[in-house]
Each structure stands twice: as C-alpha cells, then as structure tokens.
Design an enzyme around this catalytic site. Structure first.
Site, PDB file in Angstrom:
ATOM      1  N   LYS A  22      48.233  30.353  45.012  1.00 27.40           N
ATOM      2  CA  LYS A  22      48.390  31.804  44.809  1.00 27.40           C
ATOM      3  C   LYS A  22      48.595  32.516  46.144  1.00 27.40           C
ATOM      4  O   LYS A  22      49.510  33.333  46.288  1.00 27.40           O
ATOM      5  CB  LYS A  22      47.136  32.371  44.119  1.00 27.40           C
ATOM      6  CG  LYS A  22      47.051  33.881  44.152  1.00 27.40           C
ATOM      7  CD  LYS A  22      45.794  34.398  43.480  1.00 27.40           C
ATOM      8  CE  LYS A  22      44.561  34.415  44.319  1.00 27.40           C
ATOM      9  NZ  LYS A  22      44.422  35.552  45.250  1.00 27.40           N
ATOM     10  N   ARG A  96      45.439  44.051  45.678  1.00 27.76           N
ATOM     11  CA  ARG A  96      45.478  44.452  47.086  1.00 27.76           C
ATOM     12  C   ARG A  96      46.601  43.760  47.856  1.00 27.76           C
ATOM     13  O   ARG A  96      47.123  44.305  48.828  1.00 27.76           O
ATOM     14  CB  ARG A  96      44.160  44.094  47.768  1.00 27.76           C
ATOM     15  CG  ARG A  96      42.956  44.675  47.126  1.00 27.76           C
ATOM     16  CD  ARG A  96      41.743  44.190  47.872  1.00 27.76           C
ATOM     17  NE  ARG A  96      41.878  44.493  49.283  1.00 27.76           N
ATOM     18  CZ  ARG A  96      41.627  45.663  49.823  1.00 27.76           C
ATOM     19  NH1 ARG A  96      41.180  46.641  49.082  1.00 27.76           N
ATOM     20  NH2 ARG A  96      41.793  45.874  51.111  1.00 27.76           N
ATOM     21  N   PRO A 126      39.488  46.816  54.829  1.00 24.08           N
ATOM     22  CA  PRO A 126      40.496  47.742  55.362  1.00 24.08           C
ATOM     23  C   PRO A 126      41.766  47.002  55.792  1.00 24.08           C
ATOM     24  O   PRO A 126      41.771  45.771  55.881  1.00 24.08           O
ATOM     25  CB  PRO A 126      39.794  48.360  56.580  1.00 24.08           C
ATOM     26  CG  PRO A 126      38.746  47.393  56.972  1.00 24.08           C
ATOM     27  CD  PRO A 126      38.349  46.633  55.728  1.00 24.08           C
ATOM     28  N   VAL A 127      42.844  47.769  56.040  1.00 20.95           N
ATOM     29  CA  VAL A 127      44.109  47.151  56.504  1.00 20.95           C
ATOM     30  C   VAL A 127      44.515  47.730  57.865  1.00 20.95           C
ATOM     31  O   VAL A 127      45.686  47.767  58.203  1.00 20.95           O
ATOM     32  CB  VAL A 127      45.252  47.318  55.462  1.00 20.95           C
ATOM     33  CG1 VAL A 127      44.994  46.464  54.224  1.00 20.95           C
ATOM     34  CG2 VAL A 127      45.459  48.780  55.078  1.00 20.95           C
ATOM     35  N   ASP A 128      43.500  48.155  58.624  1.00 17.58           N
ATOM     36  CA  ASP A 128      43.769  48.788  59.920  1.00 17.58           C
ATOM     37  C   ASP A 128      44.529  47.867  60.872  1.00 17.58           C
ATOM     38  O   ASP A 128      45.351  48.326  61.679  1.00 17.58           O
ATOM     39  CB  ASP A 128      42.454  49.256  60.562  1.00 17.58           C
ATOM     40  CG  ASP A 128      41.440  48.128  60.682  1.00 17.58           C
ATOM     41  OD1 ASP A 128      41.140  47.493  59.645  1.00 17.58           O
ATOM     42  OD2 ASP A 128      40.970  47.863  61.799  1.00 17.58           O
ATOM     43  N   GLN A 129      44.302  46.568  60.785  1.00 14.56           N
ATOM     44  CA  GLN A 129      44.975  45.640  61.715  1.00 14.56           C
ATOM     45  C   GLN A 129      46.461  45.501  61.383  1.00 14.56           C
ATOM     46  O   GLN A 129      47.282  45.320  62.277  1.00 14.56           O
ATOM     47  CB  GLN A 129      44.301  44.261  61.686  1.00 14.56           C
ATOM     48  CG  GLN A 129      42.842  44.303  62.059  1.00 14.56           C
ATOM     49  CD  GLN A 129      42.599  44.866  63.446  1.00 14.56           C
ATOM     50  OE1 GLN A 129      43.198  44.427  64.433  1.00 14.56           O
ATOM     51  NE2 GLN A 129      41.729  45.863  63.532  1.00 14.56           N
ATOM     52  N   ASP A 312      36.728  31.423  49.934  1.00 13.19           N
ATOM     53  CA  ASP A 312      37.211  31.313  48.548  1.00 13.19           C
ATOM     54  C   ASP A 312      36.622  30.119  47.800  1.00 13.19           C
ATOM     55  O   ASP A 312      36.886  29.949  46.608  1.00 13.19           O
ATOM     56  CB  ASP A 312      38.751  31.215  48.531  1.00 13.19           C
ATOM     57  CG  ASP A 312      39.404  32.531  48.941  1.00 13.19           C
ATOM     58  OD1 ASP A 312      38.707  33.560  48.976  1.00 13.19           O
ATOM     59  OD2 ASP A 312      40.613  32.518  49.226  1.00 13.19           O
ATOM     60  N   ILE A 334      32.697  36.226  55.942  1.00 11.38           N
ATOM     61  CA  ILE A 334      34.000  36.906  55.889  1.00 11.38           C
ATOM     62  C   ILE A 334      33.914  38.245  55.157  1.00 11.38           C
ATOM     63  O   ILE A 334      34.429  39.259  55.632  1.00 11.38           O
ATOM     64  CB  ILE A 334      35.071  36.002  55.228  1.00 11.38           C
ATOM     65  CG1 ILE A 334      35.154  34.640  55.929  1.00 11.38           C
ATOM     66  CG2 ILE A 334      36.441  36.693  55.202  1.00 11.38           C
ATOM     67  CD1 ILE A 334      35.706  34.650  57.328  1.00 11.38           C
TER      68      ILE A 334
HETATM   69  N1  EPU Z   1      39.812  43.005  57.897  1.00 10.93           N
HETATM   70  C1  EPU Z   1      39.734  44.213  58.561  1.00 10.93           C
HETATM   71  N2  EPU Z   1      40.895  44.870  58.847  1.00 10.93           N
HETATM   72  C2  EPU Z   1      42.114  44.388  58.514  1.00 10.93           C
HETATM   73  C3  EPU Z   1      42.204  43.160  57.834  1.00 10.93           C
HETATM   74  C4  EPU Z   1      41.032  42.479  57.541  1.00 10.93           C
HETATM   75  O1  EPU Z   1      38.635  44.671  58.866  1.00 10.93           O
HETATM   76  O2  EPU Z   1      43.120  45.059  58.795  1.00 10.93           O
HETATM   77  C5  EPU Z   1      38.592  42.235  57.588  1.00 10.93           C
HETATM   78  C6  EPU Z   1      38.332  42.134  56.082  1.00 10.93           C
HETATM   79  O3  EPU Z   1      37.656  43.262  55.578  1.00 10.93           O
HETATM   80  C7  EPU Z   1      37.528  40.856  55.989  1.00 10.93           C
HETATM   81  C8  EPU Z   1      38.109  39.984  57.107  1.00 10.93           C
HETATM   82  O4  EPU Z   1      38.762  40.891  57.988  1.00 10.93           O
HETATM   83  O5  EPU Z   1      36.177  41.111  56.249  1.00 10.93           O
HETATM   84  C9  EPU Z   1      39.111  38.941  56.660  1.00 10.93           C
HETATM   85  O6  EPU Z   1      40.030  39.525  55.756  1.00 10.93           O
HETATM   86  P1  EPU Z   1      41.524  38.995  55.569  1.00 10.93           P
HETATM   87  O7  EPU Z   1      42.456  40.091  55.970  1.00 10.93           O
HETATM   88  O8  EPU Z   1      41.695  37.662  56.206  1.00 10.93           O
HETATM   89  O9  EPU Z   1      41.586  38.827  53.972  1.00 10.93           O
HETATM   90  P2  EPU Z   1      42.845  39.122  53.093  1.00 10.93           P
HETATM   91  O10 EPU Z   1      44.058  38.786  53.846  1.00 10.93           O
HETATM   92  O11 EPU Z   1      42.727  40.462  52.475  1.00 10.93           O
HETATM   93  C10 EPU Z   1      43.090  36.714  52.090  1.00 10.93           C
HETATM   94  C11 EPU Z   1      43.107  36.110  50.723  1.00 10.93           C
HETATM   95  C12 EPU Z   1      41.703  36.155  50.128  1.00 10.93           C
HETATM   96  C13 EPU Z   1      40.778  35.361  51.061  1.00 10.93           C
HETATM   97  C14 EPU Z   1      40.831  35.942  52.476  1.00 10.93           C
HETATM   98  C15 EPU Z   1      40.018  35.166  53.485  1.00 10.93           C
HETATM   99  C16 EPU Z   1      45.358  36.580  49.980  1.00 10.93           C
HETATM  100  C17 EPU Z   1      46.257  37.325  49.057  1.00 10.93           C
HETATM  101  N3  EPU Z   1      44.054  36.852  49.883  1.00 10.93           N
HETATM  102  O12 EPU Z   1      42.658  38.060  51.921  1.00 10.93           O
HETATM  103  O13 EPU Z   1      41.772  35.513  48.862  1.00 10.93           O
HETATM  104  O14 EPU Z   1      39.454  35.408  50.586  1.00 10.93           O
HETATM  105  O15 EPU Z   1      42.213  35.974  52.933  1.00 10.93           O
HETATM  106  O16 EPU Z   1      40.432  33.853  53.550  1.00 10.93           O
HETATM  107  O17 EPU Z   1      45.806  35.745  50.746  1.00 10.93           O
HETATM  108  C18 EPU Z   1      41.028  34.983  46.686  1.00 10.93           C
HETATM  109  O18 EPU Z   1      42.044  34.278  46.562  1.00 10.93           O
HETATM  110  O19 EPU Z   1      40.088  34.957  45.856  1.00 10.93           O
HETATM  111  C19 EPU Z   1      40.922  35.877  47.835  1.00 10.93           C
HETATM  112  C20 EPU Z   1      40.086  36.910  47.867  1.00 10.93           C
END
Ligand code: EPU
Length: 424
Positions: A22, A96, A126-129, A312, A334
C-alpha cells in the site's frame, strides 16, 4: 458497517500470497502526475486507500484504465490532460496520503492546491517538513482556508534544486520532495531521507521514467532535475507489513504457513523479533515458511525508522505478546498515540498497561472472545490476530479501517483454515 466475526483457536495452515505494498503504491500512483505519457503499473494492491487515490487522480483529469478486466492489480494511468491541480478537503480528510499529489503537481503544473490534512487517530502528523522542503526549492506557499496553496515563481516556472535537511525522518515527506526534485532545475540533495523500501520502490519507478537519482536506499538522495519524464512500467514491491502481519498471526495462533511473493530482505527487524518469539522460519528469496508450536515467548522492542522495527508492525507483535509466556515492554517512538488497540486487547483478556510511550504486557495463557472495535488500520490487524488466538467468538467492528490497507485479509485467512467471516 461491515464486521469480522471469528471463532479462535484454529491453527493456521497453508499458503498465503502477499499483495503489493500500500505505502509504495500510493506515492507511485501520484508519480503519474509527473509526465504526460502513460505509466503502466502491476501488482497494485486492490484496497480502499488505492481506490481513494485513483479517485483523487481522476478528479484531476488523470485517465485510469484496467487493460485486463480480470486483473485489478494491473493499471495504466495517463496524466496527459490535467484539468485541476486541486485535492479537496473531502478527499484529503478520508486519506492523509493525498498530500503526495503536492510535490508532483507543483513540479509539473507549477501550482497546486491541496487541503491541509488535519490530525489523525494515531498522532498529530503535521506536514511542515513537506512545506519547508518545497519552499527551499523556490515555491511560494500560503495556508488559506485550510488549504496549502503552492506556486513556483512565475518568472522561473520550474522548481529549483536545493539542499534540504529535514528535521526528522519522514516517509511521505521524502517521497513528496523526491518527486518534486525530479523536474526541478539543478540538483537537489535530500539529507536525512527515509530509507523505507517503499521510498526505494518509488525512486526505482522514477528512474525508469527518466529521473536522475543516486543514493537510492540511503539517507542521502541526490536528484539531478530533468526537463521531462516519460512513460514507464513498474511492478509494486511486496507489502512487508502484510507479510509481517501473517507471520505474527501464525506466531500467536500456531500452525504452519508459507508466505509467498514477499520480500524477506525488507523484513530483517521483524524476522529477528519473531525468531526470539520462537517462530521457526525458513527464508527463501521471495518466500518465508513459518511454523509455531506451543506458546510464543514475550519479546520487548521499540519502533523506529527503517531498517529498525516498523511502527506499522507494533500492534500486531503486541497481540503476540498478549498471549506469550512472560512480560514485555513495547516502546512506540514514531507516533504519539498509537496504542489505541491496548484497551481493546484488554477487553479480550490481555493484561497490558500503558506508561507514556511504553506498553507493558504480561502474557496471559488464553484470551477470550468479545466484541471489540477497530480504531485504525494496524490496530484492526492486531485485533484480528488476537481474535484468532482467543477462545470462543470475537467480533471486530469498524472493519473499514482494515479494508483501507489489506487486500482481502479475511479471504486469505479463510484459505489458511481460520474460522472467520465478514458480516454485513
Ligand atoms: N512528521 C512531522 N512533520 C512532517 C512529517 C512528519 O512532524 O512534516 C512526524 C510525524 O508526525 C511522525 C513522524 O514525523 O511523528 C514520522 O512520520 P512520517 O512522515 O514518516 O509518516 P507518514 O509519511 O505520514 C508513512 C506511512 C505510515 C507509517 C509511517 C511511518 C504512508 C502512506 N504512510 O506515514 O503508514 O506508519 O510512514 O513509517 O506511507 C500505515 O500504513 O498504517 C501507516 C500509518
């Protein structure tokens, strides 16, 4: 709303075929926005989040076709005529990962409007990064009415290559910036990049499309922007989390299964822990034979970014610990709220307490069936595993969470002999 009803205590025996990942398929679908030529994808998992992403792309004008009516895992996407660069709140609030259209739209169309995702059951997320990185590449970004409105500088048109160091490792953040950088002018360096296999799989498709990327699989991606990308074919990498989920199921319930079409090389940390649990495994290039006799042994672990133990898989291994011999501590690093399955596991008779970001489990000999409620995708999988290990009948409500990320889970479990059915 659908539910899953199961009678626990039946060992799992047989073969299970793993679907495409996925979390690789979602960014890969968005990558089609980077070119006006067709992208052919195979091994795309047939699940709700993929259907949502297809709908978002179709609303933008992407043509999606299934060349073989009998194969829903084979898709052709054509983004030759983009009529809208907007992902609405209605779509983003359901998933998301819709944020993954931002980078490619901005790179190719030079503007994008994407609803800002709100909080989520497992954390603030958040998506600030993503925004910080795109700004470093020269985008002008404003948050207006709940939307991210992004444009490249009119005089230059293209995004500009930049050196970007994210404050933390982010999977979709890395993917968004990687896709954006492929069409930027000049070189982009992404430091502290996520090394998850799904990021690598996306990068491999981008290279097939003509992108110039080095450092794939490492935490430093170097992307030399090109003017245009072109058509390509790609098969999505096997879902390591689905494979790990079935391995946890056999560890908790007992039996002997062959997990086929998987990528054991992406499962090192999970395999190490499951060996400690007592799961016997024989590992081939694309298969794992696993057998479990007797009760599992409790294992302590902490989640972290790849290649460490994945968040996950935390809920599923916790279900194993719930019925294991001994005590364990499970630390989630995480997401700040990814323990919602604990209260539901306890309703099945587990003995798990939460202290901050650590769960402390005292293994019990037997769980007993009950009605429980799924709260998110991996929590649902954990409850299904626990229900299959419990005595008597368990009903897992709100199974739409499970359908978002698993391709026909109950059918696959039925083929393994589980007594499980979907109730409408
Ligand atoms: N974070 C920030 N700012 C940002 C981006 C992330 O603070 O701009 C923080 C998040 O809040 C979190 C950490 O950084 O605490 C890591 O988040 P990440 O961005 O890596 O997560 P994601 O990209 O939103 C993906 C997977 C998730 C998986 C995580 C961690 C996808 C579509 N989703 O999410 O998958 O848990 O990486 O490996 O790839 C799932 O499949 O059940 C699932 C939640």
């Amino acid at each position: 709303m659908d539910k899953l009803r199961m009678i626990g205590g039946v060992p799992l025996v047989g073969e299970v075929k793993i679907a495409g990942a996925k979390n690789a398929a979602l960014p890969i679908l968005c990558a089609c926005l980077l070119t006006d030529q067709p992208i052919t994808l195979r091994n795309v998992p047939d699940l709700q989040d993929v259907r949502t992403m297809i709908k978002i792309l179709q609303e933008m004008g992407v043509q999606v076709s299934f060349p073989d009516a009998t194969d829903h895992h084979h898709l052709v996407l054509n983004a030759a005529n983009i009529k809208s660069s907007e992902a609405t709140y209605e779509m983003v609030k359901t998933m998301r990962a819709s944020i993954l259209v931002l980078g490619p739209l901005l790179a190719r169309m030079h503007s994008a409007k994407v609803s800002l995702p709100g909080g989520c059951a497992i954390g603030a997320r958040p998506v600030d990064q993503h925004i910080k990185g795109l700004k470093a590449m020269g985008a002008t970004i404003h948050i207006k009415g709940g939307y991210i409105e992004a444009q490249t500088t009119a005089s230059v048109g293209r995004l500009q290559g930049a050196s970007i160091l994210t404050d933390m490792i982010t999977v979709t953040g890395t993917e968004n910036l990687l896709m954006a950088a492929t069409l930027a002018s000049g070189t982009t360096i992404l430091e502290n990049a996520a090394r998850e296999p799904e990021v690598g799989d996306l990068a491999e498709l981008l290279v097939k499309m003509g992108a110039k990327i080095t450092g794939i699989g490492s935490d430093r991606l170097v992307i030399e922007g090109v003017e245009k990308l072109h058509s390509a074919e790609h098969a999505v990498i096997a879902d390591r989390i689905e494979a790990g989920t079935f391995l946890c199921a056999v560890a908790a319930v007992g039996g002997e299964i062959l997990v086929k079409d998987c990528r054991p090389d992406t499962l090192d940390a999970v395999i190490v822990k499951l060996k400690e649990v007592g799961l016997e495994m024989e590992v081939g290039p694309d298969w794992i034979k696993a057998s479990m006799r007797g009760r599992p042994k409790a294992v302590s672990f902490r989640t972290s970014e790849y290649p460490a133990f994945p968040t996950d898989m935390q809920a599923q291994l916790m279900a194993v610990n719930a019925v294991a011999i001994g005590n364990s501590t499970i630390t989630e690093t995480i997401f700040e709220n990814r323990f919602m399955h604990v209260q539901e596991l306890n309703r099945l008779g587990a003995d798990i307490a939460i202290e901050g970001n650590t769960a402390i489990a005292q293994g019990v000999e037997k769980l007993s069936g009950a009605i429980v409620m799924a709260t998110d995708l991996r929590a649902s999988a954990s409850l299904v595993i626990a229900g299959l290990a419990a005595l008597g009948e368990t009903q897992v409500d709100r199974i739409y969470h499970l359908d978002r990320g698993y391709d026909r889970m109950e059918q696959k479990l039925t083929l393994l002999g589980a007594n499980i059915e979907r109730v409408k």
